[in-house]
Design a protein around this motif. Structure first.
Motif, PDB file in Angstrom:
ATOM      1  N   GLY A 138      46.766  29.312  30.331  1.00  0.00           N
ATOM      2  CA  GLY A 138      46.071  28.499  31.143  1.00  0.00           C
ATOM      3  C   GLY A 138      45.907  28.994  32.881  1.00  0.00           C
ATOM      4  O   GLY A 138      45.404  28.461  33.500  1.00  0.00           O
ATOM      5  N   SER A 139      46.587  30.358  32.702  1.00  0.00           N
ATOM      6  CA  SER A 139      46.658  30.814  34.253  1.00  0.00           C
ATOM      7  C   SER A 139      45.287  31.503  34.383  1.00  0.00           C
ATOM      8  O   SER A 139      44.518  31.757  33.612  1.00  0.00           O
ATOM      9  CB  SER A 139      47.702  32.170  34.092  1.00  0.00           C
ATOM     10  N   ARG A 140      45.001  31.318  35.970  1.00  0.00           N
ATOM     11  CA  ARG A 140      43.607  31.715  36.363  1.00  0.00           C
ATOM     12  C   ARG A 140      43.713  32.474  37.697  1.00  0.00           C
ATOM     13  O   ARG A 140      44.570  32.387  38.530  1.00  0.00           O
ATOM     14  CB  ARG A 140      42.969  30.519  36.660  1.00  0.00           C
ATOM     15  N   VAL A 141      42.699  33.413  37.704  1.00  0.00           N
ATOM     16  CA  VAL A 141      42.494  34.093  38.925  1.00  0.00           C
ATOM     17  C   VAL A 141      41.200  33.736  39.536  1.00  0.00           C
ATOM     18  O   VAL A 141      40.119  33.809  38.730  1.00  0.00           O
ATOM     19  CB  VAL A 141      42.611  35.858  38.635  1.00  0.00           C
ATOM     20  N   VAL A 142      41.163  33.121  40.656  1.00  0.00           N
ATOM     21  CA  VAL A 142      40.051  32.624  41.155  1.00  0.00           C
ATOM     22  C   VAL A 142      39.601  33.316  42.585  1.00  0.00           C
ATOM     23  O   VAL A 142      40.517  33.377  43.397  1.00  0.00           O
ATOM     24  CB  VAL A 142      40.125  31.078  41.661  1.00  0.00           C
ATOM     25  N   THR A 143      38.509  33.808  42.693  1.00  0.00           N
ATOM     26  CA  THR A 143      37.972  34.700  43.717  1.00  0.00           C
ATOM     27  C   THR A 143      36.736  33.957  44.215  1.00  0.00           C
ATOM     28  O   THR A 143      35.958  33.330  43.810  1.00  0.00           O
ATOM     29  CB  THR A 143      37.899  36.131  43.228  1.00  0.00           C
ATOM     30  N   VAL A 144      37.162  33.871  45.768  1.00  0.00           N
ATOM     31  CA  VAL A 144      35.989  33.046  46.500  1.00  0.00           C
ATOM     32  C   VAL A 144      35.012  34.178  46.976  1.00  0.00           C
ATOM     33  O   VAL A 144      35.130  34.930  47.905  1.00  0.00           O
ATOM     34  CB  VAL A 144      36.776  32.537  47.917  1.00  0.00           C
ATOM     35  N   SER A 145      33.626  33.916  46.629  1.00  0.00           N
ATOM     36  CA  SER A 145      32.470  34.671  46.874  1.00  0.00           C
ATOM     37  C   SER A 145      31.979  33.851  47.957  1.00  0.00           C
ATOM     38  O   SER A 145      32.475  33.171  48.914  1.00  0.00           O
ATOM     39  CB  SER A 145      31.591  34.976  45.614  1.00  0.00           C
ATOM     40  N   SER A 146      30.411  33.994  47.986  1.00  0.00           N
ATOM     41  CA  SER A 146      29.667  33.397  49.112  1.00  0.00           C
ATOM     42  C   SER A 146      28.287  33.473  48.643  1.00  0.00           C
ATOM     43  O   SER A 146      27.843  34.156  47.969  1.00  0.00           O
ATOM     44  CB  SER A 146      29.797  34.031  50.603  1.00  0.00           C
ATOM     45  N   ILE A 147      27.369  32.503  49.331  1.00  0.00           N
ATOM     46  CA  ILE A 147      26.018  32.719  49.085  1.00  0.00           C
ATOM     47  C   ILE A 147      25.597  34.053  49.759  1.00  0.00           C
ATOM     48  O   ILE A 147      24.518  34.438  49.096  1.00  0.00           O
ATOM     49  CB  ILE A 147      25.305  31.434  50.192  1.00  0.00           C
ATOM     50  N   GLY A 148      26.453  34.647  50.492  1.00  0.00           N
ATOM     51  CA  GLY A 148      26.051  35.727  51.272  1.00  0.00           C
ATOM     52  C   GLY A 148      25.932  36.789  50.150  1.00  0.00           C
ATOM     53  O   GLY A 148      25.522  37.935  50.514  1.00  0.00           O
ATOM     54  N   HIS A 149      26.325  36.692  49.114  1.00  0.00           N
ATOM     55  CA  HIS A 149      26.308  37.845  47.970  1.00  0.00           C
ATOM     56  C   HIS A 149      24.845  38.051  47.522  1.00  0.00           C
ATOM     57  O   HIS A 149      24.523  39.269  46.942  1.00  0.00           O
ATOM     58  CB  HIS A 149      27.307  37.548  46.845  1.00  0.00           C
ATOM     59  N   ARG A 150      23.947  37.211  47.978  1.00  0.00           N
ATOM     60  CA  ARG A 150      22.408  37.428  47.671  1.00  0.00           C
ATOM     61  C   ARG A 150      21.663  37.965  49.105  1.00  0.00           C
ATOM     62  O   ARG A 150      20.668  38.359  48.926  1.00  0.00           O
ATOM     63  CB  ARG A 150      21.932  36.055  47.324  1.00  0.00           C
ATOM     64  N   ILE A 151      22.610  38.063  49.961  1.00  0.00           N
ATOM     65  CA  ILE A 151      21.683  38.411  51.365  1.00  0.00           C
ATOM     66  C   ILE A 151      21.860  39.992  51.682  1.00  0.00           C
ATOM     67  O   ILE A 151      22.990  40.017  51.895  1.00  0.00           O
ATOM     68  CB  ILE A 151      22.258  37.390  52.504  1.00  0.00           C
TER      69      ILE A 151
END
Length: 304
Positions: A138-151
């Motif tokens: 159940g362990s997780r790596v969560v990485t925060v991206s952005s709407i900016g990945h489209r710009i």
């Protein structure tokens, strides 16, 4: 899935260890605060330990502070060694810290600041800590991206460090696109192991200190209009928290606000750009990231 997932839906986190980068302010603070209130042992991995200590004092629960400067591979390796010594197991690694729209600067290792901090720093940290997550169901790596990945976003393999010319917006787009490509490629490599999963999230348009480097021509209009299309850090953190804690989450998913334009709203499954799913580019980015950071992952890469 319900469209109204809130803080109250975070399951009990007692017995879990969570590391949150950039947790002294904004989204990271709120993410860490809510996890600690649900019982997790939370580590605030921050560049400024004094600010981190002040943040920890405002939280309830088991909260500690770890020095981590994502602009320095030396600091990342030192922090990883400290975390490995203190925590035989890690349940959650939340790659939250980031910079946006900075003037052109380089990290201690010569990387363009946004790419070096947002992507390469977290790539290296994840690789150095992954063997503490792999044995934990159940362990997780969560990485925060952005709407900016489209710009204005692309991976400029011919000039990753923006040495020929520099665009604040383009460099941010590249870094946030890299966050997603890293998550998806990591999930492909984790899948044969069956324990740890990689998930991504984005906060929508959250009113935090991240926007402090917005160019002056945009800053004043943004300040006036922010209440109309942004949400507070506590709401902006919910997609990350859902990605980190919702039992229904599956590796390789991407969570963001469900409102118009994904700017705000309750966290739900969202989609990312076609570029983020480019398998060949993702594998190339992974190889380049290993070469630049000197960090390889403890995974059987043949098991793809």
């Amino acid at each position: 899935m319900s469209d109204d997932w809130t803080e109250q839906q975070i399951p009990d986190q007692h017995g879990r260890v969570a590391i949150v980068t950039g947790a002294n302010t904004g989204l990271g603070f709120e993410t860490a605060r809510m996890l600690a209130e649900r019982g997790a042992a939370v580590v605030l991995a921050v560049r400024d330990v004094e600010k981190g200590s002040r943040a920890a004092a405002r939280m309830t629960g088991d909260v500690t502070v770890q020095a981590l400067d994502l602009t320095s591979l030396t600091s990342i390796r030192s922090a990883a060694a400290d975390l490995r010594a203190a925590h035989p197991r890690i349940d959650l690694l939340i790659n939250n810290a980031g910079v946006m729209y900075t003037p052109r600067q380089t990290t201690a290792d010569g990387f363009e600041l946004q790419f070096g901090t947002n992507h390469l720093g977290h790539f290296a940290l994840t690789g150095l800590l992954l063997d503490r997550l792999l044995p934990v169901p159940g362990s997780r790596v969560v990485t925060v991206s952005s709407i900016g990945h489209r710009i204005r976003a692309a991976i400029h393999f011919d000039d990753l460090q923006w040495e020929r010319s520099y665009s604040r917006v383009g460099a941010y787009g590249q870094a946030k696109l890299a966050n997603l490509m890293f998550t998806y490629e990591l999930q492909r490599r984790l899948a044969p192991h069956g324990t740890t999963v990689a998930v991504a999230a984005h906060p929508g348009a959250s009113n935090t200190e991240l926007a402090r480097h917005t160019p002056a021509a945009l800053r004043l209009p943004f300040t006036w209009l922010a209440p109309l299309f942004t949400q507070g850090a506590d709401r902006g953190a919910l997609p990350t928290l859902r990605a980190a804690t919702d039992p229904a989450v599956v590796g390789g998913q991407y969570y963001g606000p469900g409102g118009r334009g994904e700017a705000r709203g309750y966290p739900t499954l969202v989609t990312s750009s076609p570029d983020s799913h480019d398998l060949v580019a993702a594998q190339r980015l992974w190889t380049v990231s290993e070469e630049l950071t000197g960090v390889t992952f403890p995974l059987d890469l043949a098991a793809r």
